[in-house]
Scaffold this motif. Structure first.
Motif, PDB file in Angstrom:
ATOM      1  N   ASP A 199     -27.375   5.690  25.923  1.00 17.55           N
ATOM      2  CA  ASP A 199     -27.543   6.726  24.901  1.00 17.55           C
ATOM      3  C   ASP A 199     -28.636   7.736  25.259  1.00 17.55           C
ATOM      4  OD1 ASP A 199     -25.551   5.985  23.162  1.00 17.55           O
ATOM      5  OD2 ASP A 199     -26.835   4.771  21.870  1.00 17.55           O
ATOM      6  N   ILE A 200     -29.113   7.716  26.485  1.00 19.33           N
ATOM      7  CA  ILE A 200     -30.256   8.565  26.843  1.00 19.33           C
ATOM      8  C   ILE A 200     -29.932  10.046  26.670  1.00 19.33           C
ATOM      9  CG2 ILE A 200     -29.784   8.858  29.319  1.00 19.33           C
ATOM     10  CD1 ILE A 200     -33.182   7.938  27.809  1.00 19.33           C
ATOM     11  N   GLY A 201     -28.643  10.399  26.800  1.00 16.65           N
ATOM     12  CA  GLY A 201     -28.233  11.791  26.634  1.00 16.65           C
ATOM     13  C   GLY A 201     -28.419  12.308  25.220  1.00 16.65           C
ATOM     14  N   LYS A 202     -28.531  11.390  24.220  1.00 19.25           N
ATOM     15  CA  LYS A 202     -28.729  11.805  22.827  1.00 19.25           C
ATOM     16  C   LYS A 202     -30.002  12.619  22.642  1.00 19.25           C
ATOM     17  CE  LYS A 202     -26.302   8.230  20.132  1.00 19.25           C
ATOM     18  NZ  LYS A 202     -26.485   7.130  19.159  1.00 19.25           N
ATOM     19  N   ILE A 203     -30.945  12.421  23.534  1.00 19.16           N
ATOM     20  CA  ILE A 203     -32.219  13.123  23.375  1.00 19.16           C
ATOM     21  C   ILE A 203     -31.999  14.630  23.327  1.00 19.16           C
ATOM     22  CG2 ILE A 203     -34.471  13.581  24.420  1.00 19.16           C
ATOM     23  CD1 ILE A 203     -34.449  10.792  25.568  1.00 19.16           C
ATOM     24  N   HIS A 209     -23.023  12.919  24.182  1.00 19.01           N
ATOM     25  CA  HIS A 209     -24.173  12.284  24.845  1.00 19.01           C
ATOM     26  C   HIS A 209     -23.772  11.350  25.985  1.00 19.01           C
ATOM     27  CE1 HIS A 209     -23.192   9.118  21.841  1.00 19.01           C
ATOM     28  NE2 HIS A 209     -23.621   8.290  22.788  1.00 19.01           N
ATOM     29  N   GLU A 210     -22.541  10.803  25.961  1.00 18.02           N
ATOM     30  CA  GLU A 210     -22.156   9.856  27.011  1.00 18.02           C
ATOM     31  C   GLU A 210     -22.148  10.527  28.389  1.00 18.02           C
ATOM     32  OE1 GLU A 210     -20.236   8.534  23.153  1.00 18.02           O
ATOM     33  OE2 GLU A 210     -20.344  10.416  24.291  1.00 18.02           O
ATOM     34  N   LYS A 211     -21.525  11.695  28.458  1.00 15.07           N
ATOM     35  CA  LYS A 211     -21.485  12.399  29.737  1.00 15.07           C
ATOM     36  C   LYS A 211     -22.870  12.879  30.141  1.00 15.07           C
ATOM     37  CE  LYS A 211     -16.642  13.834  29.527  1.00 15.07           C
ATOM     38  NZ  LYS A 211     -15.677  14.962  29.545  1.00 15.07           N
ATOM     39  N   ARG A 212     -23.644  13.305  29.141  1.00 14.07           N
ATOM     40  CA  ARG A 212     -25.016  13.739  29.455  1.00 14.07           C
ATOM     41  C   ARG A 212     -25.845  12.559  29.951  1.00 14.07           C
ATOM     42  NH1 ARG A 212     -27.751  18.529  28.353  1.00 14.07           N
ATOM     43  NH2 ARG A 212     -29.651  18.459  29.613  1.00 14.07           N
ATOM     44  N   SER A 213     -25.587  11.375  29.401  1.00 13.52           N
ATOM     45  CA  SER A 213     -26.292  10.166  29.853  1.00 13.52           C
ATOM     46  C   SER A 213     -25.985   9.882  31.312  1.00 13.52           C
ATOM     47  CB  SER A 213     -25.887   8.960  28.993  1.00 13.52           C
ATOM     48  OG  SER A 213     -26.283   9.128  27.654  1.00 13.52           O
ATOM     49  N   LEU A 217     -28.644   9.859  34.360  1.00 10.51           N
ATOM     50  CA  LEU A 217     -28.757   8.674  35.220  1.00 10.51           C
ATOM     51  C   LEU A 217     -28.692   9.075  36.698  1.00 10.51           C
ATOM     52  CD1 LEU A 217     -28.812   5.499  35.202  1.00 10.51           C
ATOM     53  CD2 LEU A 217     -26.336   5.624  35.512  1.00 10.51           C
ATOM     54  N   ARG A 218     -27.745   9.956  37.035  1.00  6.08           N
ATOM     55  CA  ARG A 218     -27.627  10.389  38.437  1.00  6.08           C
ATOM     56  C   ARG A 218     -28.835  11.216  38.864  1.00  6.08           C
ATOM     57  NH1 ARG A 218     -21.726  11.242  37.105  1.00  6.08           N
ATOM     58  NH2 ARG A 218     -20.575   9.676  38.322  1.00  6.08           N
ATOM     59  N   GLU A 219     -29.414  11.994  37.921  1.00  4.77           N
ATOM     60  CA  GLU A 219     -30.610  12.785  38.241  1.00  4.77           C
ATOM     61  C   GLU A 219     -31.813  11.876  38.510  1.00  4.77           C
ATOM     62  OE1 GLU A 219     -31.193  15.363  34.964  1.00  4.77           O
ATOM     63  OE2 GLU A 219     -29.591  16.753  35.515  1.00  4.77           O
ATOM     64  N   ILE A 220     -31.915  10.813  37.724  1.00  3.04           N
ATOM     65  CA  ILE A 220     -33.037   9.877  37.895  1.00  3.04           C
ATOM     66  C   ILE A 220     -32.921   9.139  39.230  1.00  3.04           C
ATOM     67  CG2 ILE A 220     -34.090   7.745  37.031  1.00  3.04           C
ATOM     68  CD1 ILE A 220     -33.242   8.701  34.199  1.00  3.04           C
ATOM     69  N   PHE A 221     -31.768   8.548  39.452  1.00  2.36           N
ATOM     70  CA  PHE A 221     -31.573   7.725  40.649  1.00  2.36           C
ATOM     71  C   PHE A 221     -30.847   8.549  41.720  1.00  2.36           C
ATOM     72  CE2 PHE A 221     -31.931   4.706  37.114  1.00  2.36           C
ATOM     73  CZ  PHE A 221     -32.966   3.909  37.586  1.00  2.36           C
ATOM     74  N   LEU A 243     -20.164   5.213  31.762  1.00  2.00           N
ATOM     75  CA  LEU A 243     -20.709   6.102  30.736  1.00  2.00           C
ATOM     76  C   LEU A 243     -19.791   7.299  30.492  1.00  2.00           C
ATOM     77  CD1 LEU A 243     -24.507   6.093  31.691  1.00  2.00           C
ATOM     78  CD2 LEU A 243     -23.437   4.967  29.734  1.00  2.00           C
ATOM     79  N   GLU A 244     -19.148   7.784  31.531  1.00  2.00           N
ATOM     80  CA  GLU A 244     -18.252   8.937  31.399  1.00  2.00           C
ATOM     81  C   GLU A 244     -16.884   8.556  30.842  1.00  2.00           C
ATOM     82  OE1 GLU A 244     -19.907  11.828  34.990  1.00  2.00           O
ATOM     83  OE2 GLU A 244     -18.425  10.274  35.451  1.00  2.00           O
TER      84      GLU A 244
END
Length: 903
Positions: A199-203, A209-213, A217-221, A243-244
């Motif tokens: 749910d991190i994309g909800k921010i 938010h799922e696709k944004r999550s 995730l890909r940006e972080i790792f 997530l997508e």
């Protein structure tokens, strides 16, 4: 344009002297929250990982290891140091310990729940303080935690980050329980990643938010931290695809969805909303639902409970049909009503009835047994060492034990004073019991309470407390010690256990030897050199000598007097301060969700430590030497309770500041009780410790602290700041002889019942408006000169109780004329108390003597008159005269005098 989100707080905040139950989180704030989370937390751990491990993440083991580092860093960042940079919070070293001692398969080379391991952990906290990874500012962490996991009324009291960590803990525990010993680190890592970031994309983007999550995730790792085309790279892609929505039918997704449902149920109290809203707000919500359903052509059920269910999963209703003003109004009402910490039977019954439970996961409370008995000692180092061991066991050793059993760190849910609560796979319970039985730290015992994982925190807590209670009952009926003939020498520090062969000159038991070693390793030398930032001044070097009696220095004696280089002509006084939250068990047990209990835990911890840090900064600005005394006297500060030894004169301003700051930090919903015992530094510590505890429990708490906290803070919906109760305070001072709880009872009973010159036997003093009959300000207004050398303390009241006022109080002690002024007050009060005719002295005689002899003299010399003394000290009820509290004022003056000659 994304919507504005309303965040509700069950325990409110006080901002600009207003009680606030809601915040509006706009798009700019949401972007800041994401940036903080990425930059100040995740990027910092990524950079440290590459720097310390010296290679990118390539395997499932690497990624699993990194996730533990990340979650340890997130949670440890929520707890501040007792004194920043000097007295380090034990949890602050867990990240460093993990990266140094845990192998990639999570096994630890130096376990913290062994005697040797704990000792080396203390050494690391002391000697490698500068190497500990720097945590984000607590204000940044507060902002990150603020983002809710849900936008619906009542459910917007949740926290997104806490929900993500809880979901990961539950899913990990389910997986470990199902797979038993056949655990795949790769599968576990996929589950953890999916749960922690789903749910991190909800921010920043609620609707999609799922696709944004997946994007986040890909940006972080990215390739800077993950080895391309490696096993870890495949895991990231696998999770991003889930997530997508590209993959749904696999074991990870099924376990994750089950965990997400349970985590949401424990953290979002949907069934309470129609129950706890006020009638006018229920009517308002019902009208809005009817209007919305009518627009959709859906018939209503005719009652709020059923109509509420029809729109519960309709995000358009909550996020678009309700205006921002309506969301704020309804959220505020929900939070106000549910924050009434009282016997709200309807809420309780709703939260414990017909609960679903998860068989694979238990919620376990680890409770340090008999903390006060364990800490107690006649030696300062041993006493401090014991309290430090308690904190390390809870905040580091037990989490380390769980990690060593392959349980991810996010399974550690909540820390409390002397306990922690964790999610445990059902197949790990026996292993945990076995490991705890091996715990070889002298004198330490951990009790555990177990509950199934229900979808209601109140139901979980009820089961845990019942199990803990049963465990304690059973342990109490067993013999605590082997029966031995009392012919052996007793330990000189605790006076309880038999002394053993010791390398020290004192005869000590094994437990006190160990506590002494821990205290010595971290105490005088380390705190002194940390205080001076490793550039210690030559004048202070005698404090490093073991022959130096630090208690004398803390009391206010010079360094040379404490080091026995110069003789002491007249002893100054020190004060032991002990404090504890009022009915804090009920405060915590009434939490309705995981976010609620988590936020209460970290806010209590922060409230106390922030007050101590702020007071330290005030003191250091005024007097470096007194600030060092303050640092050396911090013995225990954890959760809502603590113990300090300070110069006697400093105890009053410190106590006022601590009580008031705690009240403000907890939004007026919790208060402290506090006790002060003043004595000479040569008085044995254990009796002072016991007496401070007795004053705290019997007089501060039982004589009003608990009752007032319940009536004024817990059972009401607060609309404004209360001036009639912000905390309780009991105090006593002994000039000669040896103090004991029985002695205090006898003296205060005599002063209250026979002589009627004290009220402490009947009622505690309170931090409250001076117009309240039990207010400590009634005494302080008479103890302090009205105006002295440009320091005006005429307005002694709650409205003036700020940092500037505290600075004035501290500076007064440095002024010689102040000592003379309170000495004069002491002599007058003593004279009034002592008056007798033919051996008889009663209330009427004291009043007559005061008004006849001192009326004009008091007005001229002290700026007060007999009428003012009578107004502040005389207690008269409907039943008649109760007391003329001269003795209480006299005790307070002696404490303020700090042992100066003639006071």
């Amino acid at each position: 344009m994304e919507m504005e989100i309303v965040r509700g707080y069950i325990i409110p905040y006080i901002k600009d002297d207003r009680i606030v139950y809601t915040d509006i989180i706009n798009q700019k704030m949401r972007e800041d929250i994401l940036n903080y989370f990425l930059k100040d937390i995740i990027n910092k751990v990524k950079e440290d990982y590459v720097k310390r491990v010296k290679h990118k993440i390539s395997t499932a083991n690497d990624l699993n290891y990194f996730l533990n580092l990340l979650t340890i860093f997130i949670k440890s960042s929520l707890y501040i140091d007792q004194i920043r940079g000097i007295v380090i919070a034990p949890i602050s070293g867990l990240y460093e310990h993990y990266i140094l001692e845990h192998k990639k398969d999570l096994k630890c080379t130096k376990s913290l729940y062994t005697e040797k391991g704990l000792r080396e952990y203390v050494y690391m906290l002391v000697e490698k303080k500068e190497k500990l990874i720097k945590k984000p500012e607590i204000e940044i962490m507060d902002t990150i935690i603020k983002m809710p996991a849900d936008t619906r009324i009542g459910l917007n009291t949740s926290s997104l980050i806490i929900h993500l960590l809880t979901t990961s803990g539950i899913s990990s525990a389910i997986y470990i329980s199902k797979r038993k010993k056949d655990i795949s680190i790769k599968e576990l890592t996929i589950l953890r990643l999916l749960s922690m970031f789903h749910d991190i994309g909800k921010i920043v983007e609620w609707k999609a938010h799922e696709k944004r999550s997946a994007l986040i995730l890909r940006e972080i790792f990215d390739s800077k931290i993950i080895e391309e085309r490696s096993e870890a790279w495949e895991i990231i892609e696998n999770v991003a695809n889930i997530l997508e929505g590209k993959v749904k039918e696999n074991i990870y997704y099924e376990i994750f969805k089950e965990a997400d449902k349970i985590a949401s149920g424990v953290d979002r109290v949907k069934e309470l909303v129609p129950i706890v809203l006020s009638k006018d707000k229920k009517d308002m919500l019902e009208k809005k639902i009817i209007a919305y359903l009518s627009r959709l052509g859906i018939s209503t059920k005719g009652n709020l409970e059923d109509d509420y269910k029809q729109v519960f999963d309709d995000w358009n209703f909550w996020n678009e049909f309700l205006t921002i003003e309506e969301r704020i109004e309804l959220t505020k009402d929900f939070c106000k009503n549910v924050s009434r910490i009282s016997s709200n039977g309807e809420i309780y019954e709703t939260m414990i009835s017909k609960r679903e439970k998860l068989e694979e996961v238990f919620v376990v409370k680890f409770d340090f047994a008999s903390i006060q008995h364990y800490i107690k000692s006649n030696d300062l180092r041993s006493l401090m060492g014991g309290s430090r061991i308690v904190d390390i066991i809870i905040y580091a050793s037990i989490p380390d034990l769980l990690i060593n059993l392959g349980i991810p760190y996010e399974c550690v849910l909540i820390f409390g004073g002397g306990n922690l609560i964790a999610l445990i796979p059902s197949n790990k319970i026996n292993e945990i019991r076995e490991e705890l039985s091996k715990l070889d730290i002298p004198g330490v015992k951990i009790n555990i309470g177990i509950s199934p994982l229900y979808d209601s925190y109140i139901a979980i807590n009820r089961e845990i407390e019942k199990d803990i209670f049963n465990t304690k009952i059973l342990s109490n009926i067993k013999p605590k010690h082997n029966i031995t003939l009392d012919i052996y020498k007793k330990c000189e520090f605790c006076g309880k256990e038999n002394a053993e062969e010791s390398k020290y000159k004192e005869s000590l038991c094994k437990k006190c030897q160990y506590k002494y070693e821990i205290g010595t390793n971290e105490y005088f030398k380390y705190r002194i050199i940390s205080f001076f930032d490793w550039k210690i001044k030559n004048d202070y070097l005698p404090l490093m000598n073991e022959k130096t009696d630090i208690l004398f220095f803390i009391a206010g004696h010079t360094i040379k007097e404490a080091a026995k280089i110069l003789p002491i002509e007249e002893y100054k006084n020190l004060a032991i301060i002990r404090f504890d939250g009022n009915i804090i068990g009920q405060f915590m047990a009434s939490a309705i969700s995981i976010t609620d209990i988590f936020e209460r835990s970290i806010r209590i911890d922060k409230a106390v430590k922030d007050a101590i840090n702020r007071f330290y900064n005030i003191l250091r600005e005024i007097s470096e030497e007194d600030a060092l005394r303050f640092v050396l006297g911090i013995l225990y500060i954890g959760g809502d309770d603590g113990m300090l030894i300070v110069p006697s004169w400093l105890s009053i301003p410190l106590s006022l500041y601590l009580l008031n700051h705690y009240y403000y930090s907890l939004g007026g919903k919790s208060t402290l009780s506090l006790s002060i015992v003043g004595a000479k530094p040569k008085h044995p510590l254990i009796p002072l410790y016991d007496c401070a505890g007795h004053l705290l429990d019997r007089y501060a708490k039982d004589n009003g602290g608990r009752k007032l906290c319940y009536e004024i803070c817990h059972s009401r919906s607060l609309d404004h700041i209360q001036n009639n109760f912000r905390g309780a305070i009991a105090f006593y001072n002994i000039d000669t002889g040896r103090l004991s709880p029985e002695y205090i009872d006898e003296i205060l009973e005599t002063l209250s019942k026979r002589d009627k010159v004290s009220m402490q036997y009947r009622h505690t003093y309170t931090l409250s408006d001076i117009n309240e009959k039990h207010s400590i300000f009634r005494l302080l207004s008479l103890a302090f000169p009205r105006k002295l050398e440009n320091i005006d303390l005429q307005e002694i009241n709650l409205d003036k109780l700020n940092e500037d006022f505290i600075k004035k109080m501290i500076k007064l002690h440095k002024i010689e004329s102040f000592i003379e002024a309170i000495k004069h007050r002491k002599n007058i009060i003593n004279d009034i108390i002592s008056i007798n005719i033919e051996g008889e002295s009663d209330f009427y005689l004291k009043v007559a003597y005061l008004t006849s002899k001192y009326s004009s003299e008091l007005e001229a010399e002290l700026g007060i008159n007999a009428q003012t003394i009578l107004k502040n000290l005389l207690e008269i009820s409907e039943s008649g005269f109760q007391s003329f509290n001269l003795a209480d004022l006299l005790i307070l003056i002696k404490i303020l005098g700090g042992g100066e000659s003639g006071i």
